[in-house]
Design an enzyme around this catalytic site. Structure first.
Site, short mmCIF file in Angstrom:
data_model
loop_
_atom_site.label_atom_id
_atom_site.label_comp_id
_atom_site.label_asym_id
_atom_site.label_seq_id
_atom_site.Cartn_x
_atom_site.Cartn_y
_atom_site.Cartn_z
N ILE A 109 29.06 37.73 30.74
CA ILE A 109 29.52 36.36 30.94
C ILE A 109 30.97 36.43 31.41
CG2 ILE A 109 30.16 34.24 29.73
CD1 ILE A 109 27.86 34.68 27.89
N CYS A 110 31.29 35.76 32.49
CA CYS A 110 32.66 35.80 33.03
C CYS A 110 33.61 35.12 32.05
CB CYS A 110 32.73 35.08 34.37
SG CYS A 110 34.43 34.79 34.88
N ILE A 111 34.67 35.84 31.71
CA ILE A 111 35.59 35.32 30.69
C ILE A 111 36.31 34.05 31.15
CG2 ILE A 111 37.49 36.87 31.40
CD1 ILE A 111 38.13 36.97 28.30
#
Lengths: 102, 130, 134
Positions: B77-79
Site C-alpha cells: 500500500i503506498c504510504i
C-alpha cells in the site's frame, strides 16, 4: 512490439475507448473489460468505429463482464473473441506491453 | 513470466479491485509469478481490516488478504496515498501519534519506489483503475 | 538495475479527481530510479499543464508549479497531443513554460514540451516499456 490496450469504460459514456482506437497500431490487441464490454455489441452507434479498427487489430472481450451486463455473446460484432481471465492473462503475456485506457 | 499489478481504485466503488483480484488469481493459476501488487490512489482502501460488507456480498479485503497468505504475495500500500486516506499499520499509527491502525494481514505500507522497482523487475505491468 | 522506458499517460483534468496530483507524485519518485521517463498529456490531461491555474476559489492546493520542477529532475520528455489542444480551443501558448537545462550544452535552457500530432503520439506510446495510466 505489439501492445495490449485494456479498455474499461463504456464508449457511450466516456471518450477513453474512442481515444484508444485512435492509438491502436496494426498488430495490437484490444481487450474490453468492465463497462467497456458493452462496446462489443453489434448495431450500436459505436460499432462501426470498432469494426474499422478490427481491420488490423484483434479485439477481445472479457465474457464475464459482458454477461454481467445482460448482453449475450451472440449479439457481439463478428470477429470479436470472448475470453475468460486465463485468456486475459495470456493476452498480457503475448503482447510486449499493456496500456490501460482508464 | 513475472507480473506487477497496480490497483488504483477502492473496493466496491469500482470494479477494478474485483478485476485485479481475478486477474492476479488467474496469473498465478497459469503458473506466472506476481512480483508485487501495488495499491495506489483509492486502491489503498483494499487494505483495511475494518470493512464489514453485507453477508451476501463478497469480502474483497479479506480475499486479497487470503490470496497474499496462500501465495506469499508482496502486497504494498503506498504510504503517501494511505496517509491521505487514513490507512495505517501499527508502526505508522504510532509514528503519527494516532490511536488506532487498520491494515489487514498480507498488506504492508511502503513507498512509491516499490511500484517503480516492481515494474523494472517484472516483464509486464498491468494497471487496474478508473 | 536495468533501464526501462516509463510512460505516464495523463488524460484527466486536475482538481476534479486526485489522479493528476498523485501521478505527479509517482513521477517525482521515479526520477530517483534513473529510468527513461516520458509524460504524455492527452484528452483532458492537457489542462494539467495549462498556465494561469488559480485555485483560490476551490480551497485546494495549486500544485501546477510542481510541473515546472520536473526539468530539475531531468524529466524533460513531455509530449502533448495537438488534437487534444485543438479540440479544447487551446494552443501551445496556453501551456506552462516547462524547461530543462542541458548540461551538455553549457546549461542552455531548452523546452521540455513537445507538441505532437496524434499519429506521432501513437509512435511515442508504442516505443515504451511500461505504461502507467492515470
Amino acid at each position: 512490439m505489439a501492445m495490449l490496450h485494456i479498455v474499461n469504460k463504456s464508449p457511450f459514456e466516456r471518450v477513453a475507448f474512442e481515444s484508444c482506437l485512435r492509438y491502436v497500431k496494426a498488430g495490437d490487441s484490444i481487450l474490453m473489460i468492465e463497462d467497456a464490454s458493452v462496446g462489443a455489441i453489434e448495431g450500436t452507434k459505436f460499432a462501426d468505429q470498432l469494426k474499422a479498427a478490427m481491420a488490423d487489430t484483434s479485439v477481445y472481450v472479457l465474457g464475464g463482464d459482458l454477461a454481467a451486463r445482460g448482453m449475450s455473446e451472440d449479439r457481439m460484432i463478428e470477429g470479436i473473441k470472448s475470453v475468460d481471465y486465463a485468456g486475459f492473462v495470456e493476452l498480457v503475456a503475448d503482447n510486449e506491453k499493456t496500456q490501460s485506457w482508464v | 513470466m513475472i507480473f506487477t499489478v497496480m490497483v488504483n481504485e477502492g473496493p466496491y466503488q469500482h470494479q477494478s479491485s474485483d478485476s485485479a483480484l481475478a486477474f492476479t488469481r488467474a496469473a498465478l493459476a497459469e503458473g506466472h509469478t506476481i512480483f508485487r501488487v501495488f495499491f495506489y490512489n483509492d486502491g489503498v482502501n483494499n487494505g483495511t481490516r475494518l470493512a464489514v460488507p453485507p453477508k451476501d456480498d463478497r469480502e474483497l479485503q479479506k480475499e486479497w488478504s487470503a490470496l497474499a497468505k496462500e501465495h506469499d504475495l508482496d502486497m504494498v500500500i503506498c504510504i503517501a496515498a494511505a496517509q491521505r486516506r487514513g490507512l495505517m499499520d501499527a508502526s505508522e499509527a504510532e509514528r503519527q501519534g494516532l490511536d488506532a491502525n487498520n491494515i489487514i494481514d498480507g498488506f504492508h505500507i511502503s513507498g512509491l519506489g516499490q511500484l517503480i522497482e516492481g515494474s523494472i523487475q517484472s516483464d509486464r505491468t498491468v494497471v487496474f483503475g478508473d | 538495475m536495468a533501464t526501462k522506458k516509463f510512460m505516464y499517460v495523463n488524460r484527466k483534468a486536475p482538481y476534479g479527481t486526485v489522479y493528476a496530483l498523485e501521478a505527479l507524485e509517482v513521477v517525482l519518485i521515479a526520477a530517483a530510479f534513473e529510468q527513461d521517463i516520458s509524460l504524455a498529456f492527452i484528452d483532458d490531461g492537457v489542462y494539467q499543464i495549462a498556465k494561469g491555474q488559480n485555485t483560490d476559489g476551490i480551497g485546494m492546493k495549486n500544485f501546477s508549479a510542481t510541473y515546472k520542477a520536473l526539468g530539475d529532475y531531468d524529466i524533460n520528455k513531455i509530449f502533448v497531443e495537438k488534437e487534444s489542444l485543438d479540440e479544447r480551443g487551446m494552443t501551445a501558448d496556453d501551456l506552462m513554460d516547462l524547461v530543462w537545462e542541458d548540461e551538455d550544452d553549457d546549461w542552455a535552457e531548452k523546452p521540455s514540451i513537445k507538441i505532437v500530432s496524434r499519429a506521432e503520439m501513437a509512435d511515442v506510446l508504442a516505443d515504451q516499456d511500461v505504461h502507467y495510466s492515470f
